[in-house]
Design a protein around this motif. Structure first.
Motif, mmCIF file in Angstrom:
data_model
loop_
_atom_site.group_PDB
_atom_site.id
_atom_site.type_symbol
_atom_site.label_atom_id
_atom_site.label_comp_id
_atom_site.label_asym_id
_atom_site.label_seq_id
_atom_site.Cartn_x
_atom_site.Cartn_y
_atom_site.Cartn_z
ATOM 1 N N ALA A 45 41.380 30.393 -0.282
ATOM 2 C CA ALA A 45 41.389 28.923 -0.281
ATOM 3 C C ALA A 45 40.370 28.378 0.720
ATOM 4 O O ALA A 45 39.666 27.403 0.436
ATOM 5 N N ASP A 46 40.278 29.004 1.895
ATOM 6 C CA ASP A 46 39.309 28.588 2.903
ATOM 7 C C ASP A 46 37.882 28.808 2.405
ATOM 8 O O ASP A 46 37.026 27.940 2.559
ATOM 9 N N ALA A 47 37.622 29.954 1.785
ATOM 10 C CA ALA A 47 36.285 30.243 1.254
ATOM 11 C C ALA A 47 35.922 29.239 0.173
ATOM 12 O O ALA A 47 34.801 28.731 0.130
ATOM 13 N N LYS A 48 36.868 28.924 -0.694
ATOM 14 C CA LYS A 48 36.638 27.970 -1.778
ATOM 15 C C LYS A 48 36.330 26.583 -1.220
ATOM 16 O O LYS A 48 35.416 25.901 -1.680
ATOM 17 N N CYS A 49 37.085 26.152 -0.213
ATOM 18 C CA CYS A 49 36.880 24.844 0.408
ATOM 19 C C CYS A 49 35.498 24.764 1.050
ATOM 20 O O CYS A 49 34.775 23.779 0.861
ATOM 21 N N LYS A 50 35.109 25.796 1.798
ATOM 22 C CA LYS A 50 33.795 25.809 2.448
ATOM 23 C C LYS A 50 32.670 25.834 1.414
ATOM 24 O O LYS A 50 31.655 25.171 1.585
ATOM 25 N N MET A 51 32.850 26.573 0.338
ATOM 26 C CA MET A 51 31.825 26.636 -0.701
ATOM 27 C C MET A 51 31.709 25.297 -1.420
ATOM 28 O O MET A 51 30.606 24.835 -1.704
ATOM 29 N N ARG A 52 32.836 24.653 -1.693
ATOM 30 C CA ARG A 52 32.814 23.348 -2.345
ATOM 31 C C ARG A 52 32.085 22.324 -1.476
ATOM 32 O O ARG A 52 31.242 21.567 -1.956
ATOM 33 N N LYS A 53 32.390 22.296 -0.167
ATOM 34 C CA LYS A 53 31.709 21.373 0.752
ATOM 35 C C LYS A 53 30.213 21.655 0.791
ATOM 36 O O LYS A 53 29.405 20.736 0.817
ATOM 37 N N HIS A 54 29.857 22.925 0.792
ATOM 38 C CA HIS A 54 28.437 23.311 0.794
ATOM 39 C C HIS A 54 27.745 22.796 -0.476
ATOM 40 O O HIS A 54 26.675 22.200 -0.413
ATOM 41 N N CYS A 55 28.368 23.008 -1.619
ATOM 42 C CA CYS A 55 27.768 22.594 -2.896
ATOM 43 C C CYS A 55 27.675 21.080 -3.018
ATOM 44 O O CYS A 55 26.730 20.565 -3.619
ATOM 45 N N GLU A 56 28.628 20.357 -2.455
ATOM 46 C CA GLU A 56 28.584 18.896 -2.505
ATOM 47 C C GLU A 56 27.385 18.349 -1.741
ATOM 48 O O GLU A 56 26.900 17.262 -2.034
ATOM 49 N N GLY A 57 26.893 19.102 -0.768
ATOM 50 C CA GLY A 57 25.759 18.662 0.026
ATOM 51 C C GLY A 57 24.405 19.038 -0.550
ATOM 52 O O GLY A 57 23.368 18.629 -0.032
#
Length: 79
Positions: free
Chosen positions: A38-50
């Motif tokens: 879940a943490d990896a997914k959240c960090k990846m999602r934030k990265h992709c949003e940027g």
């Protein structure tokens, strides 16, 4: 380098992982580790949003089509 110590383990940071170079002639000397999936997914999602996106694409599973919000110019690929 690491010698016989094994690979180095660092916290999962998508931008750092994307920029990390790896040798192609040896085993991977560095791994990125997250506290949870879940943490990896959240960090990846934030990265992709940027990431900059010149267009927005959305898949419609009912019609099996992709909606694109603006005209896209394709690049010619020489064979």
């Amino acid at each position: 380098e690491n010698g016989d110590e094994g690979p180095q383990i660092e916290p999962w940071e998508p931008m750092r992982a994307a920029m990390q170079e790896f040798p192609i002639t040896t085993y991977q000397p560095l791994y990125f580790l997250s506290d949870s999936l879940a943490d990896a997914k959240c960090k990846m999602r934030k990265h992709c949003e940027g990431l900059p996106r010149p267009f927005f694409a959305q898949y419609n599973c009912q019609t099996q089509t992709v909606f694109i919000d603006r005209q896209i110019k394709r690049m010619d690929i020489d064979s």
